[in-house]
Design a protein around this motif. Structure first.
Motif, PDB file in Angstrom:
ATOM      1  N   MET A 136      44.504  33.921  54.725  1.00  0.00           N
ATOM      2  CA  MET A 136      44.160  34.405  53.395  1.00  0.00           C
ATOM      3  C   MET A 136      43.252  35.633  53.518  1.00  0.00           C
ATOM      4  O   MET A 136      42.364  35.686  54.342  1.00  0.00           O
ATOM      5  N   ALA A 137      43.492  36.609  52.720  1.00  0.00           N
ATOM      6  CA  ALA A 137      42.736  37.863  52.749  1.00  0.00           C
ATOM      7  C   ALA A 137      41.309  37.635  52.248  1.00  0.00           C
ATOM      8  O   ALA A 137      41.042  36.732  51.468  1.00  0.00           O
ATOM      9  N   PHE A 138      40.428  38.481  52.717  1.00  0.00           N
ATOM     10  CA  PHE A 138      39.028  38.436  52.300  1.00  0.00           C
ATOM     11  C   PHE A 138      38.940  38.748  50.810  1.00  0.00           C
ATOM     12  O   PHE A 138      39.455  39.756  50.345  1.00  0.00           O
ATOM     13  N   ASN A 139      38.270  37.896  50.059  1.00  0.00           N
ATOM     14  CA  ASN A 139      38.127  38.077  48.618  1.00  0.00           C
ATOM     15  C   ASN A 139      36.742  38.667  48.331  1.00  0.00           C
ATOM     16  O   ASN A 139      35.759  37.935  48.217  1.00  0.00           O
ATOM     17  N   HIS A 140      36.684  39.980  48.229  1.00  0.00           N
ATOM     18  CA  HIS A 140      35.401  40.649  47.999  1.00  0.00           C
ATOM     19  C   HIS A 140      34.769  40.265  46.664  1.00  0.00           C
ATOM     20  O   HIS A 140      33.563  40.369  46.493  1.00  0.00           O
ATOM     21  N   GLU A 180      33.319  35.729  55.896  1.00  0.00           N
ATOM     22  CA  GLU A 180      33.747  35.506  54.519  1.00  0.00           C
ATOM     23  C   GLU A 180      32.873  34.422  53.923  1.00  0.00           C
ATOM     24  O   GLU A 180      32.640  33.386  54.541  1.00  0.00           O
TER      25      GLU A 180
END
Length: 179
Positions: free
Chosen positions: A1-5, A154
């Motif tokens: 899963m992509a980093f959720n800024h 994260e």
């Protein structure tokens, strides 16, 4: 899963700063000022007669930014520039009477903004928030050593309604089918 800024504290800080600047701007517009001009006037009210470079340093901005701001404030009648007695090439900035009078309105605007921003928080939370923000400011003002800024973890997902709302806002097409 992509980093959720969007789940980071720094994203929240940036969003909060943007909201505060917008609200502050609307308060300042009522008294004929633009964001940032209040900081110049408040700084001069604390120490009048600063040089342009001292003013830039005090405001933590670049000298050309101060030059532009001071020029606008001078055109509006809030400040005046005077050549230094010791060095005619150097200018010092002084509040005019209009500038001193504006400080009262600036203070009222800042008090109003503070009240709006902290609505619903108790004194203990406000004190803790102030302390935490000072620590974050110190952390971000420090110069990182080589390699220190390479490893970013994260943040852990928080099981709260904000996380669910963030997820729904990021994927509105999924939110409709899940409902």
């Amino acid at each position: 899963m992509a980093f959720n800024h969007r789940k980071t504290i720094t994203f929240r800080l940036a969003q909060t700063a943007r909201a505060a600047r917008g609200r502050s701007g609307s308060h300042l517009a009522r008294i004929g000022l633009h964001p940032g001009q209040d900081s110049v006037l408040k700084t001069l009210s604390e120490q009048d007669g600063l040089s342009m470079s001292q003013l830039a340093q005090s405001l933590a901005v670049q000298p050309p930014t101060v030059t532009k701001m001071v020029s606008r404030l001078a055109a509006q009648g809030y400040v005046e520039r005077k050549a230094s007695k010791g060095d005619g090439r150097q200018a010092h900035v002084y509040l005019t009477q209009q500038g001193r009078d504006a400080i009262v309105d600036i203070d009222k605007g800042w008090k109003r903004l503070e009240k709006e921003a902290l609505a619903g928080l108790d004194d203990k939370d406000v004190k803790r928030l102030r302390k935490l923000l000072r620590q974050i400011e110190r952390n971000l003002s420090a110069i990182p050593e080589d390699g220190e800024d390479d490893a970013i973890d994260e943040p852990e997902a928080e099981p709260d309604t904000e996380s669910k709302a963030d997820a729904a806002a990021l994927a509105p097409e999924n939110a409709e089918t899940a409902a």
